[in-house]
Design a protein around this motif. Structure first.
Motif, PDB file in Angstrom:
ATOM      1  N   VAL A 159     -14.863  -3.445   7.656  1.00 13.21           N
ATOM      2  CA  VAL A 159     -15.139  -3.825   6.270  1.00 13.21           C
ATOM      3  C   VAL A 159     -16.400  -4.686   6.191  1.00 13.21           C
ATOM      4  CG1 VAL A 159     -14.250  -5.043   4.249  1.00 13.21           C
ATOM      5  CG2 VAL A 159     -12.702  -3.686   5.655  1.00 13.21           C
ATOM      6  N   ALA A 160     -16.561  -5.601   7.151  1.00 11.84           N
ATOM      7  CA  ALA A 160     -17.764  -6.446   7.174  1.00 11.84           C
ATOM      8  C   ALA A 160     -19.024  -5.606   7.365  1.00 11.84           C
ATOM      9  CB  ALA A 160     -17.646  -7.486   8.286  1.00 11.84           C
ATOM     10  N   ASN A 161     -18.940  -4.553   8.169  1.00 16.79           N
ATOM     11  CA  ASN A 161     -20.071  -3.631   8.315  1.00 16.79           C
ATOM     12  C   ASN A 161     -20.379  -2.929   6.996  1.00 16.79           C
ATOM     13  OD1 ASN A 161     -20.836  -3.979  11.043  1.00 16.79           O
ATOM     14  ND2 ASN A 161     -19.143  -2.713  11.736  1.00 16.79           N
ATOM     15  N   CYS A 162     -19.320  -2.525   6.286  1.00 18.77           N
ATOM     16  CA  CYS A 162     -19.522  -1.890   4.984  1.00 18.77           C
ATOM     17  C   CYS A 162     -20.238  -2.827   4.023  1.00 18.77           C
ATOM     18  CB  CYS A 162     -18.174  -1.483   4.382  1.00 18.77           C
ATOM     19  SG  CYS A 162     -17.373  -0.095   5.177  1.00 18.77           S
ATOM     20  N   MET A 163     -19.897  -4.103   4.083  1.00 19.41           N
ATOM     21  CA  MET A 163     -20.515  -5.075   3.190  1.00 19.41           C
ATOM     22  C   MET A 163     -22.027  -5.146   3.398  1.00 19.41           C
ATOM     23  SD  MET A 163     -18.161  -6.188   1.228  1.00 19.41           S
ATOM     24  CE  MET A 163     -19.151  -7.456   0.476  1.00 19.41           C
ATOM     25  N   LEU A 164     -22.463  -5.054   4.648  1.00 19.07           N
ATOM     26  CA  LEU A 164     -23.898  -5.061   4.921  1.00 19.07           C
ATOM     27  C   LEU A 164     -24.580  -3.837   4.305  1.00 19.07           C
ATOM     28  CD1 LEU A 164     -24.001  -6.250   8.650  1.00 19.07           C
ATOM     29  CD2 LEU A 164     -24.494  -7.585   6.596  1.00 19.07           C
ATOM     30  N   VAL A 165     -23.894  -2.697   4.357  1.00 21.77           N
ATOM     31  CA  VAL A 165     -24.453  -1.477   3.755  1.00 21.77           C
ATOM     32  C   VAL A 165     -24.564  -1.641   2.240  1.00 21.77           C
ATOM     33  CG1 VAL A 165     -24.115   0.998   3.413  1.00 21.77           C
ATOM     34  CG2 VAL A 165     -23.565  -0.033   5.616  1.00 21.77           C
ATOM     35  N   TYR A 166     -23.533  -2.215   1.604  1.00 22.38           N
ATOM     36  CA  TYR A 166     -23.594  -2.447   0.155  1.00 22.38           C
ATOM     37  C   TYR A 166     -24.787  -3.331  -0.204  1.00 22.38           C
ATOM     38  CZ  TYR A 166     -18.638  -0.965   0.210  1.00 22.38           C
ATOM     39  OH  TYR A 166     -17.470  -0.277   0.387  1.00 22.38           O
ATOM     40  N   ALA A 245     -19.490 -13.633  12.413  1.00 18.39           N
ATOM     41  CA  ALA A 245     -20.946 -13.494  12.297  1.00 18.39           C
ATOM     42  C   ALA A 245     -21.329 -12.504  11.200  1.00 18.39           C
ATOM     43  CB  ALA A 245     -21.532 -13.050  13.640  1.00 18.39           C
ATOM     44  N   LEU A 246     -20.650 -11.372  11.123  1.00 18.52           N
ATOM     45  CA  LEU A 246     -20.981 -10.357  10.128  1.00 18.52           C
ATOM     46  C   LEU A 246     -20.640 -10.823   8.719  1.00 18.52           C
ATOM     47  CD1 LEU A 246     -19.806  -7.138  12.015  1.00 18.52           C
ATOM     48  CD2 LEU A 246     -22.160  -7.814  11.529  1.00 18.52           C
ATOM     49  N   VAL A 247     -19.523 -11.525   8.565  1.00 15.94           N
ATOM     50  CA  VAL A 247     -19.150 -12.034   7.242  1.00 15.94           C
ATOM     51  C   VAL A 247     -20.166 -13.074   6.769  1.00 15.94           C
ATOM     52  CG1 VAL A 247     -17.442 -13.417   6.003  1.00 15.94           C
ATOM     53  CG2 VAL A 247     -16.694 -11.512   7.438  1.00 15.94           C
ATOM     54  N   LEU A 248     -20.530 -13.988   7.661  1.00 10.96           N
ATOM     55  CA  LEU A 248     -21.524 -15.007   7.282  1.00 10.96           C
ATOM     56  C   LEU A 248     -22.860 -14.368   6.944  1.00 10.96           C
ATOM     57  CD1 LEU A 248     -20.776 -17.838   9.883  1.00 10.96           C
ATOM     58  CD2 LEU A 248     -20.186 -17.783   7.449  1.00 10.96           C
ATOM     59  N   LEU A 249     -23.283 -13.385   7.756  1.00  6.37           N
ATOM     60  CA  LEU A 249     -24.550 -12.704   7.488  1.00  6.37           C
ATOM     61  C   LEU A 249     -24.504 -11.952   6.166  1.00  6.37           C
ATOM     62  CD1 LEU A 249     -27.374 -11.796   8.387  1.00  6.37           C
ATOM     63  CD2 LEU A 249     -26.283  -9.912   9.637  1.00  6.37           C
ATOM     64  N   HIS A 251     -22.560 -12.485   3.566  1.00  3.50           N
ATOM     65  CA  HIS A 251     -22.494 -13.432   2.448  1.00  3.50           C
ATOM     66  C   HIS A 251     -23.866 -14.036   2.174  1.00  3.50           C
ATOM     67  CE1 HIS A 251     -20.636 -16.301  -0.270  1.00  3.50           C
ATOM     68  NE2 HIS A 251     -19.465 -15.712  -0.074  1.00  3.50           N
ATOM     69  N   LEU A 252     -24.590 -14.359   3.258  1.00  2.00           N
ATOM     70  CA  LEU A 252     -25.931 -14.932   3.104  1.00  2.00           C
ATOM     71  C   LEU A 252     -26.878 -13.937   2.451  1.00  2.00           C
ATOM     72  CD1 LEU A 252     -28.034 -17.157   3.695  1.00  2.00           C
ATOM     73  CD2 LEU A 252     -28.345 -16.113   5.952  1.00  2.00           C
ATOM     74  N   LEU A 253     -26.879 -12.697   2.921  1.00  2.78           N
ATOM     75  CA  LEU A 253     -27.788 -11.683   2.378  1.00  2.78           C
ATOM     76  C   LEU A 253     -27.453 -11.347   0.931  1.00  2.78           C
ATOM     77  CD1 LEU A 253     -28.103  -9.240   5.437  1.00  2.78           C
ATOM     78  CD2 LEU A 253     -29.732 -10.970   4.654  1.00  2.78           C
ATOM     79  N   LEU A 254     -26.163 -11.271   0.606  1.00  2.75           N
ATOM     80  CA  LEU A 254     -25.787 -10.981  -0.779  1.00  2.75           C
ATOM     81  C   LEU A 254     -26.209 -12.124  -1.692  1.00  2.75           C
ATOM     82  CD1 LEU A 254     -24.432  -9.062  -2.756  1.00  2.75           C
ATOM     83  CD2 LEU A 254     -22.249 -10.187  -2.262  1.00  2.75           C
ATOM     84  N   GLY A 255     -26.075 -13.357  -1.209  1.00  5.82           N
ATOM     85  CA  GLY A 255     -26.531 -14.507  -1.998  1.00  5.82           C
ATOM     86  C   GLY A 255     -28.012 -14.438  -2.301  1.00  5.82           C
ATOM     87  N   ARG A 256     -28.797 -13.991  -1.313  1.00  9.13           N
ATOM     88  CA  ARG A 256     -30.243 -13.859  -1.528  1.00  9.13           C
ATOM     89  C   ARG A 256     -30.529 -12.750  -2.535  1.00  9.13           C
ATOM     90  NH1 ARG A 256     -33.576 -16.199   2.372  1.00  9.13           N
ATOM     91  NH2 ARG A 256     -35.145 -14.587   1.994  1.00  9.13           N
ATOM     92  N   VAL A 257     -29.755 -11.665  -2.486  1.00  8.06           N
ATOM     93  CA  VAL A 257     -29.948 -10.569  -3.444  1.00  8.06           C
ATOM     94  C   VAL A 257     -29.667 -11.047  -4.863  1.00  8.06           C
ATOM     95  CG1 VAL A 257     -28.985  -8.362  -4.224  1.00  8.06           C
ATOM     96  CG2 VAL A 257     -29.506  -8.704  -1.808  1.00  8.06           C
ATOM     97  N   LEU A 258     -28.601 -11.826  -5.021  1.00  9.82           N
ATOM     98  CA  LEU A 258     -28.169 -12.242  -6.358  1.00  9.82           C
ATOM     99  C   LEU A 258     -29.061 -13.310  -6.969  1.00  9.82           C
ATOM    100  CD1 LEU A 258     -24.295 -12.285  -5.896  1.00  9.82           C
ATOM    101  CD2 LEU A 258     -25.766 -10.451  -6.753  1.00  9.82           C
ATOM    102  N   ARG A 259     -29.963 -13.889  -6.174  1.00 10.35           N
ATOM    103  CA  ARG A 259     -30.892 -14.866  -6.747  1.00 10.35           C
ATOM    104  C   ARG A 259     -31.879 -14.198  -7.703  1.00 10.35           C
ATOM    105  NH1 ARG A 259     -32.463 -18.202  -1.220  1.00 10.35           N
ATOM    106  NH2 ARG A 259     -30.348 -18.996  -0.809  1.00 10.35           N
ATOM    107  N   ARG A 260     -32.153 -12.916  -7.438  1.00 10.27           N
ATOM    108  CA  ARG A 260     -33.072 -12.179  -8.290  1.00 10.27           C
ATOM    109  C   ARG A 260     -32.573 -10.735  -8.382  1.00 10.27           C
ATOM    110  NH1 ARG A 260     -39.638 -11.349  -7.485  1.00 10.27           N
ATOM    111  NH2 ARG A 260     -39.999 -10.256  -9.484  1.00 10.27           N
ATOM    112  N   VAL A 261     -31.669 -10.524  -9.308  1.00 14.92           N
ATOM    113  CA  VAL A 261     -31.013  -9.229  -9.425  1.00 14.92           C
ATOM    114  C   VAL A 261     -31.865  -8.251 -10.224  1.00 14.92           C
ATOM    115  CG1 VAL A 261     -28.920  -8.029 -10.164  1.00 14.92           C
ATOM    116  CG2 VAL A 261     -28.789 -10.379  -9.349  1.00 14.92           C
TER     117      VAL A 261
END
Length: 266
Positions: A159-166, A245-249, A251-261
């Motif tokens: 599931v954490a791998n899927c999150m990175l793809v999303y 590690a994958l969950v933290l990564l 979450h971090l990447l999604l946070g960066r995406v949501l700063r400028r949607v």
């Protein structure tokens, strides 16, 4: 937390409604598993790697088919891709909840419901087949307990791998390309297509320390007895590490995406 567990229960209940689709998938997986085992039988008759026995490989194959939806890289949540591609992400952001946790629980529930619908009949029929073509019992109760723990961790790592793809798809106009590339890479290196024991020793020793080895490879080899003792405990520890590690990564990447949607569709 109630929001996310509630989402998991709702998505799980929704997934359990697709019994006819699960039946079709179950029949396909059973015959595909039998085909693979016969193919491996011919391979072992003409020389095979010493890193895994044929009896271990048959258990590996049946478990792989039984828990295909739970462990493997091709099971994403189509609704999440649709929300990214068509602009529905705007509605997701209006909800008073963490987007990563929502998507994680939805994907986890979808995988779990698919696996629950399919695994039972495959495991029962495989266990009734004569040796060495059937599903054998684990070497010990300790091995079975390690398998259950490793299976749960593999589910969450998937599931954490899927999150990175999303998250990556949030930067694209269409998720199809990213999805296909990610599925191909992960399915090959995680042992979904070819069991990792069949890889060359050098490559095999590298893969088990990467996120690929923390996926479907670990629980299947633990159950069959191909990995045991200290090696199994080390593998489970690596699964825990990569999950965190994958969950933290992600979450971090999604946070960066949501700063400028940037939304598309409408």
């Amino acid at each position: 937390m109630k929001t996310y567990t509630g989402m998991l229960r709702i998505r799980f209940a929704a997934g359990m409604q697709y019994r006819a689709a699960a039946l079709g998938g179950l029949v396909t997986q059973f015959f595909w598993g039998g085909f693979e085992i016969l193919l491996y039988a011919a391979l072992y008759q003409n020389g095979a790697p010493q890193s895994i026995t044929f009896a271990q490989l048959t258990s590996y194959t049946w478990l792989r088919q039984a828990f295909l939806a739970l462990l493997f890289s091709l099971f994403f949540d189509a609704d999440i891709f649709a929300s990214i591609e068509q602009g529905g992400l705007a509605y997701e952001l209006c909800r008073p909840a963490d987007l990563y946790a929502l998507w994680f629980s939805r994907t986890a529930a979808g995988r779990l419901s698919n696996a629950v619908l399919r695994c039972g009949p495959i495991l029962i029929v495989a266990a009734l087949l004569p040796a060495p073509y059937g599903l054998m019992l684990p070497p010990s109760l300790a091995a079975f307990a390690a398998f259950v723990l490793s299976l749960a961790l593999s589910w969450l790592v998937g599931v954490a791998n899927c999150m990175l793809v999303y998250v990556i798809c949030c930067h694209t106009l269409s998720p199809r390309g990213v999805r296909r590339i990610a599925t191909s890479v992960v399915s090959f290196f995680s042992g979904e297509m070819i069991p990792i024991p069949f890889f060359p020793p050098v490559m095999r020793n590298v893969l088990i320390y990467l996120p690929f080895g923390a996926g479907a490879n670990m629980p299947l080899r633990v159950y069959s007895g191909n990995i045991a003792g200290t090696e199994a405990l080390t593998g489970i520890a690596l699964q825990v590490f990569w999950l965190v590690a994958l969950v933290l990564l992600g979450h971090l990447l999604l946070g960066r995406v949501l700063r400028r949607v940037q939304l598309q569709g409408g």
